[in-house]
Design a protein around this motif. Structure first.
Motif, PDB file in Angstrom:
ATOM      1  N   LEU A  11       0.848  -1.190   0.000  1.00 29.53           N
ATOM      2  CA  LEU A  11       0.000   0.000   0.000  1.00 29.53           C
ATOM      3  C   LEU A  11       0.885   1.243   0.000  1.00 29.53           C
ATOM      4  O   LEU A  11       1.823   1.346   0.802  1.00 29.53           O
ATOM      5  CB  LEU A  11      -0.896  -0.006   1.238  1.00 29.53           C
ATOM      6  CG  LEU A  11      -1.737   1.236   1.508  1.00 29.53           C
ATOM      7  CD1 LEU A  11      -2.746   1.450   0.383  1.00 29.53           C
ATOM      8  CD2 LEU A  11      -2.439   1.112   2.864  1.00 29.53           C
ATOM      9  N   GLN A  13       0.813   5.736  -0.909  1.00 28.29           N
ATOM     10  CA  GLN A  13       0.017   6.913  -1.240  1.00 28.29           C
ATOM     11  C   GLN A  13       0.302   7.364  -2.669  1.00 28.29           C
ATOM     12  O   GLN A  13       1.389   7.089  -3.218  1.00 28.29           O
ATOM     13  CB  GLN A  13       0.339   8.051  -0.285  1.00 28.29           C
ATOM     14  CG  GLN A  13      -0.213   7.865   1.116  1.00 28.29           C
ATOM     15  CD  GLN A  13      -0.055   9.098   1.978  1.00 28.29           C
ATOM     16  OE1 GLN A  13       0.894   9.866   1.793  1.00 28.29           O
ATOM     17  NE2 GLN A  13      -0.965   9.295   2.921  1.00 28.29           N
ATOM     18  N   ALA A  14      -0.651   8.038  -3.244  1.00 30.19           N
ATOM     19  CA  ALA A  14      -0.460   8.582  -4.588  1.00 30.19           C
ATOM     20  C   ALA A  14       0.791   9.449  -4.629  1.00 30.19           C
ATOM     21  O   ALA A  14       1.049  10.228  -3.704  1.00 30.19           O
ATOM     22  CB  ALA A  14      -1.687   9.393  -4.998  1.00 30.19           C
ATOM     23  N   LYS A  86      -0.317   6.297  -9.172  1.00 29.43           N
ATOM     24  CA  LYS A  86      -1.646   6.882  -9.183  1.00 29.43           C
ATOM     25  C   LYS A  86      -2.656   5.867  -8.662  1.00 29.43           C
ATOM     26  O   LYS A  86      -2.419   4.652  -8.771  1.00 29.43           O
ATOM     27  CB  LYS A  86      -2.030   7.278 -10.610  1.00 29.43           C
ATOM     28  CG  LYS A  86      -1.045   8.183 -11.312  1.00 29.43           C
ATOM     29  CD  LYS A  86      -1.456   8.403 -12.761  1.00 29.43           C
ATOM     30  CE  LYS A  86      -0.457   9.282 -13.496  1.00 29.43           C
ATOM     31  NZ  LYS A  86      -0.838   9.490 -14.908  1.00 29.43           N
ATOM     32  N   PRO A  87      -3.788   6.322  -8.149  1.00 27.89           N
ATOM     33  CA  PRO A  87      -4.809   5.368  -7.691  1.00 27.89           C
ATOM     34  C   PRO A  87      -5.218   4.369  -8.781  1.00 27.89           C
ATOM     35  O   PRO A  87      -5.506   3.208  -8.479  1.00 27.89           O
ATOM     36  CB  PRO A  87      -5.976   6.272  -7.288  1.00 27.89           C
ATOM     37  CG  PRO A  87      -5.311   7.537  -6.862  1.00 27.89           C
ATOM     38  CD  PRO A  87      -4.147   7.698  -7.797  1.00 27.89           C
ATOM     39  N   GLU A  88      -5.203   4.808 -10.037  1.00 33.53           N
ATOM     40  CA  GLU A  88      -5.588   3.902 -11.121  1.00 33.53           C
ATOM     41  C   GLU A  88      -4.540   2.831 -11.404  1.00 33.53           C
ATOM     42  O   GLU A  88      -4.765   1.930 -12.208  1.00 33.53           O
ATOM     43  CB  GLU A  88      -5.892   4.690 -12.404  1.00 33.53           C
ATOM     44  CG  GLU A  88      -4.831   5.688 -12.804  1.00 33.53           C
ATOM     45  CD  GLU A  88      -5.129   7.096 -12.330  1.00 33.53           C
ATOM     46  OE1 GLU A  88      -5.540   7.269 -11.167  1.00 33.53           O
ATOM     47  OE2 GLU A  88      -4.932   8.042 -13.135  1.00 33.53           O
ATOM     48  N   THR A  90      -3.704   0.834  -9.079  1.00 36.30           N
ATOM     49  CA  THR A  90      -4.099  -0.229  -8.153  1.00 36.30           C
ATOM     50  C   THR A  90      -4.524  -1.463  -8.927  1.00 36.30           C
ATOM     51  O   THR A  90      -5.400  -1.405  -9.793  1.00 36.30           O
ATOM     52  CB  THR A  90      -5.254   0.249  -7.257  1.00 36.30           C
ATOM     53  OG1 THR A  90      -4.783   1.325  -6.429  1.00 36.30           O
ATOM     54  CG2 THR A  90      -5.762  -0.885  -6.378  1.00 36.30           C
ATOM     55  N   THR A 119      -1.649  -1.374  -4.087  1.00 36.74           N
ATOM     56  CA  THR A 119      -2.777  -0.489  -3.798  1.00 36.74           C
ATOM     57  C   THR A 119      -2.258   0.935  -3.604  1.00 36.74           C
ATOM     58  O   THR A 119      -1.366   1.157  -2.784  1.00 36.74           O
ATOM     59  CB  THR A 119      -3.530  -0.939  -2.540  1.00 36.74           C
ATOM     60  OG1 THR A 119      -3.971  -2.291  -2.720  1.00 36.74           O
ATOM     61  CG2 THR A 119      -4.746  -0.053  -2.298  1.00 36.74           C
ATOM     62  N   VAL A 120      -2.817   1.851  -4.384  1.00 39.34           N
ATOM     63  CA  VAL A 120      -2.408   3.252  -4.309  1.00 39.34           C
ATOM     64  C   VAL A 120      -3.587   4.065  -3.779  1.00 39.34           C
ATOM     65  O   VAL A 120      -4.642   4.114  -4.417  1.00 39.34           O
ATOM     66  CB  VAL A 120      -1.964   3.779  -5.676  1.00 39.34           C
ATOM     67  CG1 VAL A 120      -1.441   5.216  -5.548  1.00 39.34           C
ATOM     68  CG2 VAL A 120      -0.901   2.875  -6.282  1.00 39.34           C
ATOM     69  N   SER A 121      -3.387   4.687  -2.644  1.00 41.91           N
ATOM     70  CA  SER A 121      -4.460   5.478  -2.036  1.00 41.91           C
ATOM     71  C   SER A 121      -4.357   6.934  -2.475  1.00 41.91           C
ATOM     72  O   SER A 121      -3.266   7.455  -2.711  1.00 41.91           O
ATOM     73  CB  SER A 121      -4.389   5.394  -0.514  1.00 41.91           C
ATOM     74  OG  SER A 121      -3.157   5.939  -0.056  1.00 41.91           O
ATOM     75  N   SER A 122      -5.509   7.559  -2.552  1.00 43.97           N
ATOM     76  CA  SER A 122      -5.540   8.967  -3.007  1.00 43.97           C
ATOM     77  C   SER A 122      -5.421   9.940  -1.841  1.00 43.97           C
ATOM     78  O   SER A 122      -5.466   9.559  -0.692  1.00 43.97           O
ATOM     79  CB  SER A 122      -6.834   9.237  -3.772  1.00 43.97           C
ATOM     80  OG  SER A 122      -7.941   8.927  -2.964  1.00 43.97           O
TER      81      SER A 122
END
Length: 122
Positions: A11, A13-14, A86-88, A90, A119-122
């Motif tokens: 995991l 962050q963006a 980026k979140p996309e 993920t 997993t990329v969180s925004s």
């Protein structure tokens, strides 16, 4: 028995970075083209990046300039350095070996790792 063992997902962050690794185990003489694919939930698996045995690379448009694929033939390992995530991005990321030759055998085709979650969180 040939196995592709992936590591490095997680995991983040963006804007962050991750580096994936995939090591091929077994009595292998030669590994041909290698690559990384990904599959997001509800979507089809897609090519992210590929690298030939001589080091030529190919990238999907959506990762150009952000991801870098590399390999260490002595370690039978392929890497994917992912920056500016980026979140996309993920998805579950899968390592692929197009073909390989065992020590006492001919060429065999299309091997896959078990996948590692990014997993990329925004």
């Amino acid at each position: 028995q040939v196995q592709l063992v992936e590591s490095g997902g997680g995991l983040v962050q963006a804007g962050g970075s991750l580096k994936l690794s995939c090591t091929v185990s077994g009595s292998i003489a030669t590994i041909g083209d290698m690559g990384w694919h990904r599959q997001a939930l509800g979507k089809q698996r897609e090519l992210v990046a590929a690298i030939t045995s001589s080091g030529s690379t190919n990238y999907a448009d959506f990762v150009k300039g952000r991801f870098t694929i590399s390999r260490d033939n002595t370690k039978k390992t392929v890497y994917l350095q992912m920056n500016s995530l980026k979140p996309e991005d993920t998805a579950v990321y899968y390592c692929n070996v197009k073909r390989l030759r065992r020590l006492f055998g001919g060429w065999e085709y299309d091997f896959w790792g078990q996948g590692t979650q990014v997993t990329v969180s925004s």
